[in-house]
Design a protein around this motif. Sequence first.
Motif, mmCIF file in Angstrom:
data_model
loop_
_atom_site.group_PDB
_atom_site.id
_atom_site.type_symbol
_atom_site.label_atom_id
_atom_site.label_comp_id
_atom_site.label_asym_id
_atom_site.label_seq_id
_atom_site.Cartn_x
_atom_site.Cartn_y
_atom_site.Cartn_z
ATOM 1 N N THR A 149 1.004 17.831 -7.942
ATOM 2 C CA THR A 149 2.396 17.605 -7.550
ATOM 3 C C THR A 149 2.478 16.647 -6.368
ATOM 4 O OG1 THR A 149 2.980 19.841 -8.253
ATOM 5 C CG2 THR A 149 4.534 18.715 -6.806
ATOM 6 N N VAL A 150 3.392 15.677 -6.465
ATOM 7 C CA VAL A 150 3.666 14.787 -5.338
ATOM 8 C C VAL A 150 4.587 15.506 -4.365
ATOM 9 C CG1 VAL A 150 4.707 12.615 -4.598
ATOM 10 C CG2 VAL A 150 3.374 12.699 -6.711
ATOM 11 N N VAL A 151 4.114 15.719 -3.140
ATOM 12 C CA VAL A 151 4.919 16.349 -2.100
ATOM 13 C C VAL A 151 5.741 15.294 -1.361
ATOM 14 C CG1 VAL A 151 4.838 17.751 0.004
ATOM 15 C CG2 VAL A 151 3.225 18.196 -1.870
ATOM 16 N N ARG A 152 5.156 14.142 -1.124
ATOM 17 C CA ARG A 152 5.845 13.051 -0.445
ATOM 18 C C ARG A 152 5.155 11.745 -0.815
ATOM 19 N NH1 ARG A 152 8.941 12.286 4.591
ATOM 20 N NH2 ARG A 152 8.758 10.085 5.156
ATOM 21 N N ARG A 153 5.955 10.672 -0.920
ATOM 22 C CA ARG A 153 5.426 9.349 -1.178
ATOM 23 C C ARG A 153 5.993 8.374 -0.165
ATOM 24 N NH1 ARG A 153 7.491 5.828 -6.152
ATOM 25 N NH2 ARG A 153 9.196 5.667 -4.663
ATOM 26 N N ASP A 154 5.129 7.590 0.469
ATOM 27 C CA ASP A 154 5.564 6.580 1.439
ATOM 28 C C ASP A 154 4.987 5.227 1.046
ATOM 29 O OD1 ASP A 154 7.120 7.944 3.512
ATOM 30 O OD2 ASP A 154 5.266 9.030 3.951
ATOM 31 N N ILE A 155 5.842 4.206 1.025
ATOM 32 C CA ILE A 155 5.388 2.832 0.860
ATOM 33 C C ILE A 155 5.203 2.268 2.264
ATOM 34 C CG2 ILE A 155 5.845 0.603 -0.197
ATOM 35 C CD1 ILE A 155 7.826 1.970 -2.044
ATOM 36 N N HIS A 178 0.835 -1.196 0.000
ATOM 37 C CA HIS A 178 0.000 0.000 0.000
ATOM 38 C C HIS A 178 0.877 1.256 0.000
ATOM 39 C CE1 HIS A 178 -3.158 -2.821 0.917
ATOM 40 N NE2 HIS A 178 -2.574 -3.163 2.055
ATOM 41 N N TYR A 179 0.393 2.291 -0.678
ATOM 42 C CA TYR A 179 1.105 3.567 -0.782
ATOM 43 C C TYR A 179 0.300 4.682 -0.123
ATOM 44 C CZ TYR A 179 4.459 1.984 -4.363
ATOM 45 O OH TYR A 179 5.469 1.361 -5.053
ATOM 46 N N ARG A 180 1.025 5.640 0.427
ATOM 47 C CA ARG A 180 0.427 6.895 0.909
ATOM 48 C C ARG A 180 1.148 8.060 0.227
ATOM 49 N NH1 ARG A 180 2.702 8.447 6.299
ATOM 50 N NH2 ARG A 180 1.413 6.852 7.275
ATOM 51 N N PHE A 181 0.374 8.981 -0.352
ATOM 52 C CA PHE A 181 0.932 10.154 -1.017
ATOM 53 C C PHE A 181 0.425 11.424 -0.347
ATOM 54 C CE2 PHE A 181 1.073 6.911 -4.253
ATOM 55 C CZ PHE A 181 2.170 7.209 -5.044
ATOM 56 N N HIS A 182 1.297 12.398 -0.202
ATOM 57 C CA HIS A 182 0.899 13.779 0.043
ATOM 58 C C HIS A 182 0.924 14.481 -1.317
ATOM 59 C CE1 HIS A 182 1.201 13.950 4.516
ATOM 60 N NE2 HIS A 182 2.065 12.963 4.323
ATOM 61 N N ILE A 183 -0.209 15.062 -1.702
ATOM 62 C CA ILE A 183 -0.338 15.720 -2.995
ATOM 63 C C ILE A 183 -0.700 17.183 -2.768
ATOM 64 C CG2 ILE A 183 -1.541 15.722 -5.211
ATOM 65 C CD1 ILE A 183 0.088 13.225 -4.863
ATOM 66 N N SER A 184 -0.185 18.051 -3.616
ATOM 67 C CA SER A 184 -0.432 19.495 -3.495
ATOM 68 C C SER A 184 -1.921 19.811 -3.629
ATOM 69 C CB SER A 184 0.353 20.252 -4.564
ATOM 70 O OG SER A 184 -0.040 19.828 -5.856
ATOM 71 N N ALA A 185 -2.298 21.016 -3.199
ATOM 72 C CA ALA A 185 -3.707 21.418 -3.175
ATOM 73 C C ALA A 185 -4.341 21.395 -4.562
ATOM 74 C CB ALA A 185 -3.839 22.812 -2.566
#
Length: 269
Positions: free
Chosen positions: A195-201, A184-191
């Motif tokens: 844009t991908v701000v951060r990606r965590d596996i 599973h992935y978690r992304f922080h995406i801009s408003a």
Amino acid sequence: MRIVALAVAAALAGVAVPALAQDNAPAPAPAPAPVRIEEWPTARVAAMGQAIFEQDRAASVATDAFVAHFNRQPPADLTGWVVTPERNAQRVRFLRADGEGVKSGWDVVVRNGVAGSVEEAATPLSEAEQAQFRARNTAATNVGRLRCSSPMNAVVLDDPQSDGWLVWLLTSTTDANIVPVGGHYRFHISADGGTVVRRDILSNTCLDMPRPQRSAQGQPVGMVVSQIVSDGPVETHVFLSLQNRLTIFVLAGEKVFQVNGARIREVRR
């Protein structure tokens, strides 16, 4: 601890066994350390896991209603959906392709896990809905090295800590006896969703685990999994516990946590 043994076996699956080394052979290179993720307080993990479950369930039952409404032949221009909370319900809006963009098509309101009727959308897509759909697509094009199923399910939520979005790409399965713990992935995406701000596996490997079955000895206590990219459970453990109505024990470092739905507690060091 048979489930732990299965987890270890699955994690090692596909690793080639080297030939016997000669005396002068160089030592093998150490395995790369797992990449640590952004860790959250337990309360946030529980809340986000609950929210993931609610949106995923809403999208699932709304899709079933939508497909039935069109006699299992959805419109050719269907291109996805967005989910918007509304008081005690969630509105699943199915989208139509519109040139290079999308437009609103049909709405299904889901309350308490039950889908209402399929209605023609009465309002155009808002800027927030367009950004939400864009965020989902941005995450999908930046999955990276570990993709454990195709397709992957997507959940998009407002990030309560910023003005952006949180997007999860979730490993899926069609086997009711399998719990997809890894990948599973978690992304922080801009408003604006672009844009991908951060990606965590959220795990170090793909891992499909057999769902514990009832036996002559009674109902199983739960499932045991290990977690090496964080010091405790993550939101997908909460989601999977709720989805499968299953207690999950998470071994993280030298601690053991019990995840029972959205309730997380440390049970042993």
